[in-house]
Write a protein that holds these residues in place. Structure first.
Motif, short mmCIF file in Angstrom:
data_model
loop_
_atom_site.label_atom_id
_atom_site.label_comp_id
_atom_site.label_asym_id
_atom_site.label_seq_id
_atom_site.Cartn_x
_atom_site.Cartn_y
_atom_site.Cartn_z
N LYS A 145 32.41 2.53 1.37
CA LYS A 145 33.70 2.85 1.98
C LYS A 145 33.52 3.81 3.15
O LYS A 145 34.14 3.65 4.21
CB LYS A 145 34.63 3.46 0.93
CG LYS A 145 36.04 3.73 1.44
CD LYS A 145 36.88 4.48 0.40
CE LYS A 145 37.04 3.68 -0.85
NZ LYS A 145 37.92 4.37 -1.84
N GLU A 146 32.69 4.82 2.98
CA GLU A 146 32.47 5.79 4.05
C GLU A 146 31.84 5.14 5.27
O GLU A 146 32.21 5.44 6.40
CB GLU A 146 31.57 6.93 3.55
CG GLU A 146 32.28 7.92 2.65
CD GLU A 146 33.43 8.60 3.35
OE1 GLU A 146 33.19 9.33 4.35
OE2 GLU A 146 34.58 8.41 2.92
N ARG A 147 30.91 4.23 5.04
CA ARG A 147 30.30 3.55 6.18
C ARG A 147 31.33 2.70 6.92
O ARG A 147 31.37 2.68 8.15
CB ARG A 147 29.14 2.67 5.74
CG ARG A 147 28.43 2.11 6.97
CD ARG A 147 27.39 1.08 6.72
NE ARG A 147 27.73 0.02 5.81
CZ ARG A 147 26.83 -0.87 5.40
NH1 ARG A 147 25.59 -0.79 5.84
NH2 ARG A 147 27.16 -1.82 4.56
N ALA A 148 32.20 2.02 6.18
CA ALA A 148 33.23 1.19 6.82
C ALA A 148 34.18 2.05 7.65
O ALA A 148 34.55 1.68 8.77
CB ALA A 148 34.01 0.41 5.76
N ILE A 149 34.55 3.21 7.12
CA ILE A 149 35.46 4.09 7.86
C ILE A 149 34.77 4.66 9.09
O ILE A 149 35.36 4.74 10.17
CB ILE A 149 35.97 5.22 6.94
CG1 ILE A 149 36.85 4.64 5.83
CG2 ILE A 149 36.74 6.27 7.73
CD1 ILE A 149 37.30 5.64 4.80
N GLU A 150 33.51 5.05 8.93
CA GLU A 150 32.78 5.59 10.08
C GLU A 150 32.61 4.53 11.16
O GLU A 150 32.71 4.83 12.35
CB GLU A 150 31.41 6.11 9.63
CG GLU A 150 31.46 7.50 9.04
CD GLU A 150 30.12 8.21 9.16
OE1 GLU A 150 29.13 7.56 9.53
OE2 GLU A 150 30.09 9.42 8.89
N ASP A 151 32.37 3.29 10.75
CA ASP A 151 32.26 2.22 11.73
C ASP A 151 33.56 2.07 12.51
O ASP A 151 33.57 1.82 13.72
CB ASP A 151 31.92 0.90 11.04
CG ASP A 151 30.47 0.87 10.56
OD1 ASP A 151 29.69 1.74 10.99
OD2 ASP A 151 30.15 0.00 9.73
N LEU A 152 34.68 2.24 11.80
CA LEU A 152 35.98 2.10 12.46
C LEU A 152 36.22 3.21 13.47
O LEU A 152 36.79 3.00 14.54
CB LEU A 152 37.10 2.11 11.40
CG LEU A 152 38.54 2.04 11.92
CD1 LEU A 152 38.77 0.74 12.67
CD2 LEU A 152 39.53 2.17 10.76
N PHE A 153 35.75 4.41 13.13
CA PHE A 153 36.05 5.57 13.96
C PHE A 153 34.94 5.90 14.95
O PHE A 153 34.92 6.98 15.51
CB PHE A 153 36.30 6.81 13.07
CG PHE A 153 37.68 6.85 12.50
CD1 PHE A 153 38.69 7.57 13.12
CD2 PHE A 153 37.97 6.18 11.33
CE1 PHE A 153 39.96 7.61 12.60
CE2 PHE A 153 39.25 6.21 10.79
CZ PHE A 153 40.23 6.93 11.43
N SER A 154 34.01 5.00 15.16
CA SER A 154 32.90 5.32 16.05
C SER A 154 32.68 4.20 17.05
O SER A 154 33.18 3.08 16.90
CB SER A 154 31.62 5.55 15.24
OG SER A 154 31.26 4.38 14.55
N GLY A 155 31.92 4.52 18.09
CA GLY A 155 31.51 3.52 19.07
C GLY A 155 32.68 2.84 19.72
O GLY A 155 33.65 3.45 20.12
N ASP A 156 32.58 1.52 19.80
CA ASP A 156 33.62 0.73 20.45
C ASP A 156 34.93 0.82 19.70
O ASP A 156 36.01 0.59 20.26
CB ASP A 156 33.19 -0.73 20.56
CG ASP A 156 31.99 -0.88 21.49
OD1 ASP A 156 31.80 0.00 22.35
OD2 ASP A 156 31.26 -1.87 21.33
N ASN A 157 34.88 1.16 18.39
CA ASN A 157 36.10 1.20 17.60
C ASN A 157 36.97 2.39 17.96
O ASN A 157 38.15 2.42 17.63
CB ASN A 157 35.77 1.23 16.11
CG ASN A 157 35.27 -0.13 15.63
OD1 ASN A 157 35.88 -1.14 15.93
ND2 ASN A 157 34.16 -0.13 14.93
N ALA A 158 36.41 3.43 18.58
CA ALA A 158 37.24 4.53 19.04
C ALA A 158 38.24 4.01 20.08
O ALA A 158 39.40 4.42 20.11
CB ALA A 158 36.37 5.64 19.64
N MET A 159 37.78 3.08 20.89
CA MET A 159 38.69 2.47 21.85
C MET A 159 39.73 1.62 21.13
O MET A 159 40.90 1.60 21.51
CB MET A 159 37.89 1.60 22.83
CG MET A 159 38.74 0.97 23.93
SD MET A 159 39.57 2.21 24.96
CE MET A 159 38.11 2.91 25.77
N LEU A 160 39.30 0.94 20.04
CA LEU A 160 40.25 0.16 19.26
C LEU A 160 41.33 1.05 18.67
O LEU A 160 42.52 0.71 18.68
CB LEU A 160 39.50 -0.58 18.15
CG LEU A 160 40.36 -1.33 17.13
CD1 LEU A 160 41.19 -2.41 17.82
CD2 LEU A 160 39.50 -1.93 16.03
#
Length: 561
Positions: A145-160
């Motif tokens: 779960k933590e990895r999924a959330i970090e993926d959402l809040f990092s990299g290209d997803n910050a723009m998302l």
């Protein structure tokens, strides 16, 4: 070394037939012997793990309290040279405990596991542990779960996230929440994520009310929108952040302080709402009775000394101090405040904002403002010995100092200062008086009904002068005008204790807190918060139940203190 099966049979935990059956299955389809025995119902997992622990000399972590902190395990594995997917696929947990590598796995004898750990951590001593499958699964699920959330809040997803925060429905939702809070005269908005949803609660007249519940999948967009308009880092969710929003909402210019803190299911967000328009801080509008108002004004008229206002967060201390500053601002005095933050803008008053993150603390600011020739100094809060010492020194050298401390009643302020390290005679000598306060809800005038006071209420008011009491005791039923709460708005209830010579001697001699309370309320005759609240209830301003809700500790008042 004896095998696990042999030890279980020797202990009578399994029969030879059960062991033979499990070994046949193992030879056909593979798997761990202990797991197969548990799956066949031959033995409990706890017995298998306890036996394996003794056999291998490996510690068995039986309870959740013995397990490592889930975030610590995830953080170590995420930053390891080994891929996180390898840990998740092989059900292996790795972390560092007391500087030493620790490993938790379903099979600590697995040769592939030992080779992989030895390759990436050569020569490092490692401690292995055993735990139940459901405990291992819980730690693995947290990591996923933590990895999924970090993926959402990092990299290209910050723009998302930024794009989500700027979508019309999210903008409308957040704007509507802010407007609703202003219309309801709420002091705070709480955005609180849970396991499956998140709730928005608003503090109205000091009480939290749930106003909205939404699915959890909308929370990242709402949180990102709040962060975006308050100048916070959208992608940062592991550290607390503080921001600010200044905008016109529902026809009012508002300052909104935003605070985020990490929590179990994301981030808890609190927005504190403050109107930019300066309110009416006149002391007579705050709810003080005539005798209290006269006493408080005498303290403020002094040329030096300390006036302390006490109470918990949200009890109206800042408003009282704003009223006190307005009272002392006669146009010929130099008034300086040190606050964190500056809540109310006041003309002709020099207001200083502290910034602890860069080392500009209350104490450091105070050392500098004493060189600016102030007559009156207001300190947002005395939090430590250094601040207290400077405040006392300023009071002893001809300045009137006002400040707050966090205590439950007025007399406890002296023991609080002493607990900070202030010498008792310095806590007592410069003090003019101490005021404790709370905010009670005003009764709704539309649904208020006459009632008869309880015997307890009348007993508690037995020593109160009759000229202070009214005969308009009421109860409330709730109506549309008050959102069916029975109350609209708030007012203060107060406890004022002046520093007499006798009380000063008791503080200096180190008298017990109960003795100080007894003297203040029996010998000097000053009302407790509970008694002052009941005075207001007798005049129809609030109800006895509301006063009791906030001041139940006052039942220990002057007779039992």
């Amino acid at each position: 070394m004896r095998s696990l099966g042999e030890m279980l049979v020797e202990r009578g935990a399994v029969t030879a037939a059960d062991l033979d059956k499990a070994q046949q299955i193992q030879s056909t389809v593979g798997g761990r012997l202990g797991a197969l025995l548990v799956a066949n119902g031959a033995v409990s997992e706890d017995v298998v793990l306890a036996t394996q622990s003794e056999r291998l000399g490996v510690t068995y972590l039986r309870t959740d309290g013995e397990l490592p902190e889930d975030i610590a395990v995830y953080r170590f594995m995420a930053e390891s040279r080994m891929k996180l997917d390898w840990f998740l696929d092989n059900a292996v947990l790795l972390w560092r405990r007391d500087g030493q590598l620790s490993c938790l796995a379903r099979d600590v004898e697995d040769r592939a596991l030992l080779e992989a750990l030895g390759y990436f951590h050569p020569g490092e001593p490692m401690t292995f542990y055993l735990a139940a499958n459901h405990q291992i699964d819980r730690l693995l699920d947290f990591a996923r779960k933590e990895r999924a959330i970090e993926d959402l809040f990092s990299g290209d997803n910050a723009m998302l996230l930024r794009e989500m925060a700027e979508e019309a429905p999210i903008i409308e939702l957040v704007n509507n929440l802010l407007a609703q809070a202003v219309d309801l005269d709420a002091s705070d908005i709480h955005v609180e994520p849970a396991e499956e949803n998140f709730a928005v609660r608003m503090r109205i007249d000091g009480v939290l009310h749930t106003r909205l519940t939404q699915p959890l999948d909308r929370f990242p967009a709402v949180a990102s929108r709040i962060k975006l308009i308050s100048g916070l880092d959208i992608a940062e969710r592991r550290l607390p952040q503080d921001g600010r929003i200044s905008r016109r909402i529902a026809g009012k210019d508002m300052d909104i302080r935003v605070s985020t803190v990490p929590c179990a299911f994301g981030e808890s967000i609190v927005l504190r709402l403050l109107a930019q328009e300066r309110g009416d801080f006149a002391l007579e509008k705050l709810g003080m009775e005539a005798d209290h108002l006269a006493l408080f004004r005498r303290w403020l008229a002094a040329s030096n000394g300390i006036v302390l206002v006490t109470g918990p967060t949200g009890s109206g201390k800042s408003t009282t101090l704003a009223g006190a500053l307005e009272e002392t601002d006669d146009g010929i005095k130099k008034i300086i405040t040190v606050e964190d933050p500056v809540e109310y803008q006041m003309p002709s008053v020099t207001q200083i904002q502290v910034h602890a993150d860069i080392g500009y603390t209350f104490a450091r600011a105070l050392r500098h403002i004493l060189r600016h020739d102030p007559d009156v100094i207001m300190i947002g809060e005395i939090r430590d010995l250094e601040t207290a010492d400077i405040a006392i020194r300023a009071a002893l050298t001809g300045h009137l100092v006002m400040s707050t401390v966090h205590t439950n009643d007025a007399v406890s302020s002296f023991t609080r200062l002493v607990d900070m390290g202030v010498k008792p005679y310095l806590a007592a000598a410069p003090t003019r008086g101490v005021q404790a306060q709370r905010l009670v809800r005003r009764a709704c005038s539309r649904c208020a009904k006459p009632t008869t006071p309880s015997v307890l209420a009348m007993d508690l008011l037995a020593a109160t002068p009759m000229h202070l009491l009214g005969d308009q005791w009421i109860t409330t039923e709730g109506c549309d005008a008050c959102q069916h709460t029975g109350f609209r708005g708030r007012m203060g209830i107060y406890e004022l204790v002046p520093m007499s010579n006798e009380l000063q001697d008791m503080v200096v001699s180190g008298a017990h807190l109960n003795d100080l309370k007894r003297f203040a309320h029996r010998e000097q005759g000053y009302r407790t918060l509970l008694q002052d609240g009941l005075v207001k209830a007798s005049k129809g301003h609030t109800t006895v139940e509301e006063v009791m809700r906030l001041t139940l500790t006052g039942l220990e008042g002057p007779d039992t203190a």
